[in-house]
Design a protein around this motif. Structure first.
Motif, short mmCIF file in Angstrom:
data_model
loop_
_atom_site.label_atom_id
_atom_site.label_comp_id
_atom_site.label_asym_id
_atom_site.label_seq_id
_atom_site.Cartn_x
_atom_site.Cartn_y
_atom_site.Cartn_z
N UNK A 7 4.29 -4.35 -15.39
CA UNK A 7 5.41 -4.77 -14.88
C UNK A 7 5.79 -4.21 -13.38
N UNK A 8 4.97 -3.05 -13.16
CA UNK A 8 5.40 -2.50 -11.89
C UNK A 8 4.35 -2.89 -10.62
N UNK A 9 3.49 -3.84 -10.89
CA UNK A 9 2.55 -4.45 -9.90
C UNK A 9 3.48 -5.37 -8.85
N UNK A 10 3.29 -5.03 -7.60
CA UNK A 10 3.79 -5.82 -6.84
C UNK A 10 2.85 -6.26 -5.78
N UNK A 11 3.19 -7.39 -5.20
CA UNK A 11 2.36 -7.99 -3.86
C UNK A 11 3.28 -8.18 -2.90
N UNK A 12 2.56 -8.01 -1.41
CA UNK A 12 3.49 -8.51 -0.16
C UNK A 12 2.27 -8.71 0.82
N UNK A 13 2.95 -9.18 1.93
CA UNK A 13 2.18 -9.15 3.30
C UNK A 13 3.14 -8.33 4.26
N UNK A 39 -4.71 -2.44 -3.57
CA UNK A 39 -5.75 -3.46 -3.27
C UNK A 39 -5.22 -4.49 -2.15
N UNK A 40 -6.17 -5.07 -1.49
CA UNK A 40 -5.78 -5.90 -0.36
C UNK A 40 -6.64 -5.87 0.50
N UNK A 41 -6.07 -6.05 2.13
CA UNK A 41 -6.77 -6.04 3.19
C UNK A 41 -5.82 -5.99 4.29
N UNK A 42 -6.24 -5.37 5.47
CA UNK A 42 -5.54 -5.07 6.71
C UNK A 42 -6.49 -5.53 7.78
N UNK A 43 -5.89 -6.10 9.12
CA UNK A 43 -6.75 -6.35 10.18
C UNK A 43 -5.77 -6.27 11.33
N UNK A 44 -6.62 -6.30 12.60
CA UNK A 44 -5.67 -6.30 13.79
C UNK A 44 -5.67 -7.88 14.06
N UNK A 45 -4.32 -8.36 14.58
CA UNK A 45 -4.06 -9.52 14.82
C UNK A 45 -4.17 -9.67 16.37
N UNK A 46 -4.37 -11.13 16.87
CA UNK A 46 -4.48 -11.58 18.26
C UNK A 46 -3.08 -11.16 19.02
N UNK A 47 -1.96 -11.06 18.10
CA UNK A 47 -0.78 -10.96 18.81
C UNK A 47 -0.47 -9.26 19.11
N UNK A 48 -1.61 -8.55 18.98
CA UNK A 48 -1.48 -6.89 19.05
C UNK A 48 -0.76 -6.30 18.11
N UNK A 49 -0.68 -6.78 16.93
CA UNK A 49 0.15 -6.27 15.74
C UNK A 49 -1.17 -5.93 14.86
N UNK A 50 -0.78 -5.22 13.58
CA UNK A 50 -1.64 -4.98 12.32
C UNK A 50 -1.25 -5.78 11.38
N UNK A 51 -1.92 -6.79 10.76
CA UNK A 51 -1.37 -7.71 9.66
C UNK A 51 -2.28 -7.35 8.34
N UNK A 52 -1.67 -7.52 7.12
CA UNK A 52 -2.56 -7.19 5.91
C UNK A 52 -1.65 -7.68 4.87
N UNK A 53 -1.99 -7.57 3.68
CA UNK A 53 -1.69 -7.90 2.19
C UNK A 53 -1.97 -6.67 1.32
N UNK A 54 -0.81 -6.15 0.66
CA UNK A 54 -0.95 -4.96 -0.22
C UNK A 54 -0.55 -5.41 -1.43
N UNK A 55 -1.37 -5.03 -2.72
CA UNK A 55 -1.05 -5.14 -4.13
C UNK A 55 -1.41 -4.04 -4.94
#
Length: 101
Positions: A7-13, A39-55
């Motif tokens: 019940x406590x597993x979450x996902x977000x960008x 789990x998930x992923x992370x990367x540098x964006x072309x806009x100069x930010x860091x984006x990703x997904x966490x679960x």
């Protein structure tokens, strides 16, 4: 490590704004997430930010968002961390946490 409470597993960008690229933030994010069972992923964006997904366990994901919002890697100047597409999960979609290019 026991089986997490389903019940406590979450996902977000997430997207981290500020002076955040070139300062090991993607690597440190991956290392911290791997250590805490996120789990998930992370990367540098072309806009100069860091984006990703966490679960993962809500408590650990919340801690990571706090770290990404306020602290980050040494040298980072974080303006803010935006969270989108938040929800609950019954199971994780990823096996591990990866850096994407």
């Amino acid at each position: 490590m026991g089986i997490p409470d389903i019940r406590l597993l979450v996902t977000l960008d997430f997207e981290v704004y500020g002076h955040v690229q070139g300062l090991n933030l993607t690597k440190d994010t991956r290392d911290r997430c791997t250590k805490t069972g996120i789990t998930g992923w992370v990367k540098n964006s072309k806009q100069g930010t860091i984006v990703g997904k966490m679960q993962g366990p809500k408590e650990e994901v919340d801690k990571m968002i706090t770290w990404l919002s306020t602290e980050g890697s040494p040298g980072c100047q974080i303006d803010r961390c935006e969270v989108r597409n938040q929800g609950n999960l019954s199971r994780l979609d990823y096996k591990d946490f990866a850096i994407r290019f």
